[in-house]
Design a protein around this motif. Structure first.
Motif, PDB file in Angstrom:
ATOM      1  N   UNK A  68     -26.473 -17.388  18.219  1.00 33.66           N
ATOM      2  CA  UNK A  68     -26.463 -18.364  19.308  1.00 33.66           C
ATOM      3  C   UNK A  68     -25.226 -19.244  19.212  1.00 33.66           C
ATOM      4  N   UNK A  69     -24.528 -19.385  20.355  1.00 30.89           N
ATOM      5  CA  UNK A  69     -23.353 -20.250  20.422  1.00 30.89           C
ATOM      6  C   UNK A  69     -23.425 -21.138  21.652  1.00 30.89           C
ATOM      7  N   UNK A  70     -22.879 -22.326  21.494  1.00 33.66           N
ATOM      8  CA  UNK A  70     -22.766 -23.288  22.590  1.00 33.66           C
ATOM      9  C   UNK A  70     -21.280 -23.516  22.844  1.00 33.66           C
ATOM     10  N   UNK A  71     -20.846 -23.359  24.103  1.00 35.01           N
ATOM     11  CA  UNK A  71     -19.437 -23.521  24.432  1.00 35.01           C
ATOM     12  C   UNK A  71     -19.295 -24.185  25.805  1.00 35.01           C
ATOM     13  N   UNK A  72     -18.137 -24.785  26.064  1.00 32.84           N
ATOM     14  CA  UNK A  72     -17.939 -25.463  27.360  1.00 32.84           C
ATOM     15  C   UNK A  72     -17.998 -24.515  28.546  1.00 32.84           C
ATOM     16  N   UNK A  73     -17.620 -23.243  28.331  1.00 25.87           N
ATOM     17  CA  UNK A  73     -17.627 -22.289  29.439  1.00 25.87           C
ATOM     18  C   UNK A  73     -18.497 -21.093  29.088  1.00 25.87           C
ATOM     19  N   UNK A  74     -18.979 -20.406  30.113  1.00 22.28           N
ATOM     20  CA  UNK A  74     -19.905 -19.290  29.925  1.00 22.28           C
ATOM     21  C   UNK A  74     -19.257 -18.141  29.170  1.00 22.28           C
ATOM     22  N   UNK A  75     -18.028 -17.824  29.515  1.00 26.17           N
ATOM     23  CA  UNK A  75     -17.343 -16.700  28.869  1.00 26.17           C
ATOM     24  C   UNK A  75     -17.159 -16.942  27.380  1.00 26.17           C
ATOM     25  N   UNK A  76     -16.754 -18.147  27.028  1.00 25.36           N
ATOM     26  CA  UNK A  76     -16.563 -18.470  25.620  1.00 25.36           C
ATOM     27  C   UNK A  76     -17.851 -18.366  24.825  1.00 25.36           C
ATOM     28  N   UNK A  77     -18.940 -18.885  25.373  1.00 23.49           N
ATOM     29  CA  UNK A  77     -20.225 -18.827  24.683  1.00 23.49           C
ATOM     30  C   UNK A  77     -20.685 -17.390  24.488  1.00 23.49           C
ATOM     31  N   UNK A  78     -20.551 -16.592  25.552  1.00 24.82           N
ATOM     32  CA  UNK A  78     -21.004 -15.207  25.467  1.00 24.82           C
ATOM     33  C   UNK A  78     -20.135 -14.382  24.533  1.00 24.82           C
ATOM     34  N   UNK A  79     -18.825 -14.568  24.594  1.00 28.53           N
ATOM     35  CA  UNK A  79     -17.931 -13.798  23.729  1.00 28.53           C
ATOM     36  C   UNK A  79     -18.182 -14.095  22.248  1.00 28.53           C
ATOM     37  N   UNK A  80     -18.333 -15.357  21.902  1.00 33.05           N
ATOM     38  CA  UNK A  80     -18.574 -15.717  20.506  1.00 33.05           C
ATOM     39  C   UNK A  80     -19.892 -15.126  20.008  1.00 33.05           C
ATOM     40  N   UNK A  81     -20.907 -15.200  20.851  1.00 34.58           N
ATOM     41  CA  UNK A  81     -22.219 -14.668  20.465  1.00 34.58           C
ATOM     42  C   UNK A  81     -22.163 -13.162  20.270  1.00 34.58           C
ATOM     43  N   UNK A  82     -21.554 -12.474  21.199  1.00 38.64           N
ATOM     44  CA  UNK A  82     -21.478 -11.013  21.114  1.00 38.64           C
ATOM     45  C   UNK A  82     -20.676 -10.563  19.893  1.00 38.64           C
ATOM     46  N   UNK A  83     -19.549 -11.236  19.632  1.00 33.28           N
ATOM     47  CA  UNK A  83     -18.722 -10.873  18.483  1.00 33.28           C
ATOM     48  C   UNK A  83     -19.477 -11.071  17.171  1.00 33.28           C
ATOM     49  N   UNK A  84     -20.214 -12.174  17.081  1.00 37.62           N
ATOM     50  CA  UNK A  84     -20.949 -12.435  15.835  1.00 37.62           C
ATOM     51  C   UNK A  84     -22.090 -11.446  15.653  1.00 37.62           C
ATOM     52  N   UNK A  85     -22.784 -11.113  16.736  1.00 41.55           N
ATOM     53  CA  UNK A  85     -23.882 -10.160  16.606  1.00 41.55           C
ATOM     54  C   UNK A  85     -23.361  -8.771  16.262  1.00 41.55           C
ATOM     55  N   UNK A  86     -22.221  -8.399  16.828  1.00 39.81           N
ATOM     56  CA  UNK A  86     -21.626  -7.102  16.492  1.00 39.81           C
ATOM     57  C   UNK A  86     -21.270  -7.046  15.013  1.00 39.81           C
ATOM     58  N   UNK A  87     -20.767  -8.150  14.471  1.00 40.67           N
ATOM     59  CA  UNK A  87     -20.438  -8.199  13.045  1.00 40.67           C
ATOM     60  C   UNK A  87     -21.697  -8.031  12.193  1.00 40.67           C
ATOM     61  N   UNK A  88     -22.806  -8.624  12.637  1.00 42.37           N
ATOM     62  CA  UNK A  88     -24.068  -8.487  11.911  1.00 42.37           C
ATOM     63  C   UNK A  88     -24.548  -7.040  11.940  1.00 42.37           C
ATOM     64  N   UNK A  89     -24.499  -6.430  13.107  1.00 42.64           N
ATOM     65  CA  UNK A  89     -24.940  -5.035  13.238  1.00 42.64           C
ATOM     66  C   UNK A  89     -24.099  -4.117  12.368  1.00 42.64           C
ATOM     67  N   UNK A  90     -22.781  -4.300  12.406  1.00 42.15           N
ATOM     68  CA  UNK A  90     -21.894  -3.467  11.595  1.00 42.15           C
ATOM     69  C   UNK A  90     -22.176  -3.652  10.107  1.00 42.15           C
ATOM     70  N   UNK A  91     -22.471  -4.883   9.718  1.00 42.67           N
ATOM     71  CA  UNK A  91     -22.768  -5.151   8.306  1.00 42.67           C
ATOM     72  C   UNK A  91     -24.065  -4.474   7.876  1.00 42.67           C
ATOM     73  N   UNK A  92     -25.065  -4.496   8.743  1.00 42.28           N
ATOM     74  CA  UNK A  92     -26.340  -3.855   8.422  1.00 42.28           C
ATOM     75  C   UNK A  92     -26.185  -2.345   8.307  1.00 42.28           C
TER      76      UNK A  92
END
Length: 245
Positions: A68-92
């Protein structure tokens, strides 16, 4: 499903002293066709409910985790969240978790409003996955990996144990439920001075087998998560109608 028998005059009423006994009537029904039988002058039956439970050790752990990320704009919030979740999936996956055992369950983006409740002040993006861990020896490390990779964006929503193949437990619980019903029926037949005859109908109801919940892991941690699978109960309830003679 058993068809309720039509009540007629009761020649040998039985006192219903236990919760397992539902009724004693003079009507009969065909368990295979479901059609009512024409009750004869000597037709009697007893309906009882039997219960059976067995326990087994869970062999699978399921984790639902969000980034979960909070950002001033929708794109920033979504991009940060997706990148972090992808890193978690790759790690698993790198740690030996089969990719088919990782499933995305939610991807949300919600505006956050200011104190006036009309102006959007930020956007909150959330991406959730469910991870099925079939090797319980890897469970603690897998949860730790989710938290360490996700960092402060990690939200552990739920952790639960289950039994992947409980078919044998179900058969055992069903058998215990039927034997319990038979014992009850035999006792009532004996108390009434009658003999237990053939089975007229059977219906069953599976007892709930909820996953064993675990407390959520902290958002940041250094030590391994202590996990204990405990025991899980599989239960059945069966309603059986016997003839009495």
């Amino acid at each position: 499903m058993p068809i309720a028998a039509r009540a007629t005059s009761t020649r040998f009423p039985l006192a219903v002293a236990a919760a397992g006994v539902i009724a004693v009537t003079l009507a009969g029904c065909d368990a295979q066709s479901g059609q009512s039988l024409t009750p004869g002058s000597d037709t009697r039956q007893v309906t009882v409910v039997g219960a059976g439970q067995v326990q087994g050790t869970p062999d699978t752990l399921t984790v639902n985790a969000s980034m979960e990320f909070l950002a001033p704009d929708a794109t920033g919030a979504m991009n940060q969240t997706n990148e972090r979740q992808k890193a978690v999936i790759d790690a698993l996956v790198g740690a030996g978790i089969d990719r088919k055992d990782i499933a995305t369950t939610a991807a949300d983006l919600q505006p956050q409003y200011g104190s006036d409740s009309t102006t959007i002040s930020a956007y909150r993006a959330t991406n959730s996955i469910t991870v099925t861990i079939r090797d319980l020896a890897k469970a603690s490390d897998a949860i730790g990996l989710i938290v360490s990779t996700g960092g402060n964006a990690t939200r552990i929503n739920s952790i639960s144990y289950s039994i992947e193949d409980d078919s044998q437990l179900v058969r055992d619980a069903r058998a215990r439920a039927f034997e319990d019903a038979k014992d009850r029926a035999a006792q009532y037949a004996q108390l009434s001075g009658l003999d237990l005859g053939k089975v007229i109908s059977i219906s069953e109801s599976a007892g709930p087998t909820p996953p064993v919940p675990m407390p959520a892991a902290p958002r940041a941690m250094e030590a391994a998560v202590p996990l204990e699978p405990g025991q899980q109960t599989v239960g059945f309830s069966v309603t059986v109608v016997w003839e009495l003679s």
